[in-house]
Design a protein around this motif. Structure first.
Motif, PDB file in Angstrom:
ATOM      1  N   PHE A 169      50.831  46.859  41.924  1.00 50.25           N
ATOM      2  CA  PHE A 169      50.251  48.183  42.033  1.00 50.25           C
ATOM      3  C   PHE A 169      48.922  48.227  41.147  1.00 50.25           C
ATOM      4  CE2 PHE A 169      53.175  49.079  44.948  1.00 50.25           C
ATOM      5  CZ  PHE A 169      52.847  50.135  46.087  1.00 50.25           C
ATOM      6  N   HIS A 170      49.107  48.079  39.963  1.00 51.66           N
ATOM      7  CA  HIS A 170      47.973  48.223  38.873  1.00 51.66           C
ATOM      8  C   HIS A 170      46.715  47.100  39.189  1.00 51.66           C
ATOM      9  CE1 HIS A 170      46.272  49.412  34.934  1.00 51.66           C
ATOM     10  NE2 HIS A 170      45.744  47.966  34.921  1.00 51.66           N
ATOM     11  N   GLU A 171      47.246  46.030  39.374  1.00 51.56           N
ATOM     12  CA  GLU A 171      46.196  44.930  39.519  1.00 51.56           C
ATOM     13  C   GLU A 171      45.492  45.192  41.048  1.00 51.56           C
ATOM     14  OE1 GLU A 171      45.304  43.578  37.191  1.00 51.56           O
ATOM     15  OE2 GLU A 171      47.171  43.971  35.802  1.00 51.56           O
ATOM     16  N   VAL A 172      46.290  45.434  42.132  1.00 42.87           N
ATOM     17  CA  VAL A 172      45.482  45.892  43.234  1.00 42.87           C
ATOM     18  C   VAL A 172      44.635  47.109  43.273  1.00 42.87           C
ATOM     19  CG1 VAL A 172      46.006  46.584  45.667  1.00 42.87           C
ATOM     20  CG2 VAL A 172      47.175  44.581  44.623  1.00 42.87           C
ATOM     21  N   ALA A 173      44.878  47.948  42.101  1.00 45.73           N
ATOM     22  CA  ALA A 173      44.050  49.156  42.133  1.00 45.73           C
ATOM     23  C   ALA A 173      42.664  48.763  41.677  1.00 45.73           C
ATOM     24  CB  ALA A 173      44.728  50.351  41.114  1.00 45.73           C
ATOM     25  N   HIS A 174      42.879  47.619  40.717  1.00 47.62           N
ATOM     26  CA  HIS A 174      41.763  47.121  40.169  1.00 47.62           C
ATOM     27  C   HIS A 174      40.815  46.408  41.403  1.00 47.62           C
ATOM     28  CE1 HIS A 174      41.758  48.026  35.981  1.00 47.62           C
ATOM     29  NE2 HIS A 174      42.760  47.201  35.879  1.00 47.62           N
ATOM     30  N   ALA A 175      41.458  45.878  42.393  1.00 43.50           N
ATOM     31  CA  ALA A 175      40.780  45.254  43.293  1.00 43.50           C
ATOM     32  C   ALA A 175      40.205  46.121  44.249  1.00 43.50           C
ATOM     33  CB  ALA A 175      41.754  44.406  44.211  1.00 43.50           C
ATOM     34  N   ALA A 176      40.605  47.463  44.438  1.00 43.25           N
ATOM     35  CA  ALA A 176      40.374  48.362  45.058  1.00 43.25           C
ATOM     36  C   ALA A 176      38.905  48.858  44.339  1.00 43.25           C
ATOM     37  CB  ALA A 176      41.083  49.650  45.126  1.00 43.25           C
ATOM     38  N   GLU A 177      38.819  49.137  43.316  1.00 38.94           N
ATOM     39  CA  GLU A 177      37.690  49.497  42.487  1.00 38.94           C
ATOM     40  C   GLU A 177      36.578  48.547  42.989  1.00 38.94           C
ATOM     41  OE1 GLU A 177      39.174  51.386  38.675  1.00 38.94           O
ATOM     42  OE2 GLU A 177      39.227  49.256  38.553  1.00 38.94           O
ATOM     43  N   PHE A 178      36.596  47.283  42.614  1.00 40.74           N
ATOM     44  CA  PHE A 178      35.650  46.313  42.927  1.00 40.74           C
ATOM     45  C   PHE A 178      35.377  46.183  44.278  1.00 40.74           C
ATOM     46  CE2 PHE A 178      36.754  45.421  38.464  1.00 40.74           C
ATOM     47  CZ  PHE A 178      35.398  45.035  37.807  1.00 40.74           C
ATOM     48  N   GLY A 179      36.444  46.268  45.044  1.00 48.57           N
ATOM     49  CA  GLY A 179      35.896  46.487  46.667  1.00 48.57           C
ATOM     50  C   GLY A 179      35.115  47.449  47.168  1.00 48.57           C
ATOM     51  N   ALA A 180      35.222  48.732  46.366  1.00 49.83           N
ATOM     52  CA  ALA A 180      34.629  49.835  46.791  1.00 49.83           C
ATOM     53  C   ALA A 180      33.174  50.078  46.246  1.00 49.83           C
ATOM     54  CB  ALA A 180      35.559  51.203  46.358  1.00 49.83           C
ATOM     55  N   ALA A 181      32.963  49.178  45.072  1.00 48.37           N
ATOM     56  CA  ALA A 181      31.701  49.213  44.202  1.00 48.37           C
ATOM     57  C   ALA A 181      31.073  47.674  44.215  1.00 48.37           C
ATOM     58  CB  ALA A 181      32.123  49.586  42.919  1.00 48.37           C
ATOM     59  N   PRO A 182      30.598  47.153  45.318  1.00 42.31           N
ATOM     60  CA  PRO A 182      30.040  45.787  45.326  1.00 42.31           C
ATOM     61  C   PRO A 182      28.911  45.610  44.288  1.00 42.31           C
ATOM     62  CG  PRO A 182      29.248  47.039  47.264  1.00 42.31           C
ATOM     63  CD  PRO A 182      30.208  47.808  46.503  1.00 42.31           C
ATOM     64  N   TRP A 183      28.308  46.545  43.733  1.00 38.29           N
ATOM     65  CA  TRP A 183      27.503  46.590  42.644  1.00 38.29           C
ATOM     66  C   TRP A 183      27.836  46.447  41.216  1.00 38.29           C
ATOM     67  CZ3 TRP A 183      28.252  50.163  39.129  1.00 38.29           C
ATOM     68  CH2 TRP A 183      29.314  51.428  39.543  1.00 38.29           C
ATOM     69  N   LEU A 184      28.960  46.630  41.152  1.00 35.78           N
ATOM     70  CA  LEU A 184      29.936  46.749  39.948  1.00 35.78           C
ATOM     71  C   LEU A 184      29.971  45.373  39.086  1.00 35.78           C
ATOM     72  CD1 LEU A 184      31.369  48.334  37.751  1.00 35.78           C
ATOM     73  CD2 LEU A 184      33.486  48.028  39.083  1.00 35.78           C
ATOM     74  N   PRO A 185      30.339  44.174  39.632  1.00 33.20           N
ATOM     75  CA  PRO A 185      30.202  43.045  38.861  1.00 33.20           C
ATOM     76  C   PRO A 185      28.975  42.626  38.391  1.00 33.20           C
ATOM     77  CG  PRO A 185      31.544  42.725  41.097  1.00 33.20           C
ATOM     78  CD  PRO A 185      30.831  44.103  41.040  1.00 33.20           C
ATOM     79  N   GLU A 186      27.814  42.902  39.004  1.00 35.25           N
ATOM     80  CA  GLU A 186      26.572  42.438  38.357  1.00 35.25           C
ATOM     81  C   GLU A 186      26.289  43.546  37.552  1.00 35.25           C
ATOM     82  OE1 GLU A 186      21.810  42.162  40.142  1.00 35.25           O
ATOM     83  OE2 GLU A 186      23.416  42.653  41.553  1.00 35.25           O
ATOM     84  N   TYR A 187      26.545  44.854  37.600  1.00 36.07           N
ATOM     85  CA  TYR A 187      26.223  45.610  36.482  1.00 36.07           C
ATOM     86  C   TYR A 187      26.874  45.208  35.153  1.00 36.07           C
ATOM     87  CZ  TYR A 187      26.191  50.238  34.052  1.00 36.07           C
ATOM     88  OH  TYR A 187      26.147  51.527  33.137  1.00 36.07           O
ATOM     89  N   LEU A 188      28.159  45.064  35.308  1.00 39.77           N
ATOM     90  CA  LEU A 188      29.028  44.424  34.271  1.00 39.77           C
ATOM     91  C   LEU A 188      28.572  43.063  33.731  1.00 39.77           C
ATOM     92  CD1 LEU A 188      32.738  45.270  35.285  1.00 39.77           C
ATOM     93  CD2 LEU A 188      31.113  46.636  33.834  1.00 39.77           C
ATOM     94  N   GLU A 189      28.201  42.105  34.392  1.00 40.48           N
ATOM     95  CA  GLU A 189      27.594  41.030  34.082  1.00 40.48           C
ATOM     96  C   GLU A 189      26.264  41.205  33.327  1.00 40.48           C
ATOM     97  OE1 GLU A 189      27.310  38.655  37.577  1.00 40.48           O
ATOM     98  OE2 GLU A 189      29.329  38.009  37.856  1.00 40.48           O
ATOM     99  N   SER A 190      25.346  41.927  33.778  1.00 37.10           N
ATOM    100  CA  SER A 190      24.268  42.043  33.363  1.00 37.10           C
ATOM    101  C   SER A 190      24.271  42.857  31.663  1.00 37.10           C
ATOM    102  CB  SER A 190      23.005  42.869  34.075  1.00 37.10           C
ATOM    103  OG  SER A 190      23.522  44.386  34.338  1.00 37.10           O
ATOM    104  N   SER A 191      25.131  43.793  31.569  1.00 35.45           N
ATOM    105  CA  SER A 191      25.545  44.703  30.461  1.00 35.45           C
ATOM    106  C   SER A 191      26.076  43.549  29.662  1.00 35.45           C
ATOM    107  CB  SER A 191      25.999  45.792  30.790  1.00 35.45           C
ATOM    108  OG  SER A 191      25.717  46.662  31.589  1.00 35.45           O
TER     109      SER A 191
END
Length: 315
Positions: A169-191
């Protein structure tokens, strides 16, 4: 496990860069038991059921639309190393590109340090949602390190299937976050890239590191919030026993966790969860999910300690 082979791999580090990544993998594997991965069909099916149930429950509770990663693996510790040594190398690439002449002794020391870090993490990671930051493409993956899950469940004297499901449940919750925020990986990568580039140039970009810490605090805190509300069972004893286990570590383990930033991650869990608990108490979980609408709706560092200010600004 062979400490002799591990030391030989480190002392034989070669190449032009500050770290010999092949030697890191070889040394870490030689120093780490892979662990048991002898699953029968029923246990494999149970993992799949846990993940699917977590997806369905989190979709319903958090009102987030997301899909599970294409890659869901049950791993031993060596498998986890294979998946993550490339991440270590990608993250360190900007620093390595700035390196000039690297004496052999320095390369050996760097390689040994990274091997110790990789081995320590492989022995302690239970599950991992991996957005594959800084990798080519937009893949993501979900891993469960079965030998660690079974060992920790046994050491805590808790039911293994129940503990395994809680981790899912904890790890799938992380999948939910990134699925709901397609901009998040690029934001974290650039930072991450900009902060590391400054480090490679001999300076510390505290503003960029602060933004990265704030974003990760939101990521960890929201996962804790959703996990607690979606899990279909009692979990207070699991959380209490895990916290007690962390506090009971020996001085060497506490030092390694501090060096690797794992103590900071625990602070991110706690601070982030306090923020989202307050938001939900004052409004609802759908409002808390607005944090993933855009980078602008992430809480600031000040708002993490004043959730009502975030609510006033965003909601």
């Amino acid at each position: 496990m062979s400490l002799y082979r591990s030391v030989r791999a480190v002392t034989g580090a070669s190449g032009d860069g500050p770290v010999d990544w092949d030697a890191v993998a070889d040394a870490a594997k030689a120093a780490t038991e892979p662990g048991d991965l002898d699953l029968d069909g029923a246990e494999r099916a149970a993992y799949a059921t846990d993940v699917r149930d977590a997806r369905d429950r989190i979709r319903a509770v958090a009102a987030l639309d997301f899909h599970l990663p294409d890659t869901v693996e049950i791993q031993n510790r060596h498998h986890w190393m294979d998946r993550n040594v490339a991440t270590f190398e990608r993250v360190m690439a900007p620093v390595e590109s700035q390196a000039q002449y690297i004496p052999g002794v320095a390369r050996v020391l760097n390689t040994g340090s990274m091997a110790v870090a990789l081995s320590f993490l492989a022995n302690n990671v239970l599950g991992q949602y991996d957005p594959l930051l800084l990798a080519d493409g937009d893949d993501h993956a979900l891993y469960f390190v079965r030998p660690n899950i079974t060992r920790v469940a046994d050491s805590l004297d808790v039911d293994y299937p129940r503990f395994r499901r809680w981790i899912a449940f904890h790890e799938v919750a992380h999948a939910a976050e990134f699925g709901a925020a397609p901009w998040l990986p690029e934001y974290l990568e650039s930072s991450m890239e900009e902060a590391i580039e400054h480090l490679a140039e001999g300076s510390i970009d505290r503003e960029r590191l602060g933004r990265l810490d704030t974003a990760m605090t939101a990521v960890e805190g929201y996962a804790e919030l959703v996990m607690d509300r979606a899990f279909d069972g009692e979990f207070a004893d699991l959380r209490a026993k895990l916290d007690e286990r962390r506090q009971g570590r020996g001085p060497l383990q506490r030092l390694i966790r501090r060096v690797l930033g794992l103590s900071m991650k625990r602070r991110q869990y706690e601070r982030g969860k306090d923020f989202f608990d307050t938001v939900v108490d004052a409004s609802d979980i759908e409002t808390a999910g607005r944090v993933w609408e855009s980078p602008e709706t992430l809480p600031t560092d000040e708002e993490l300690d004043n959730p009502r200010a975030w609510l006033a600004r965003v909601a």
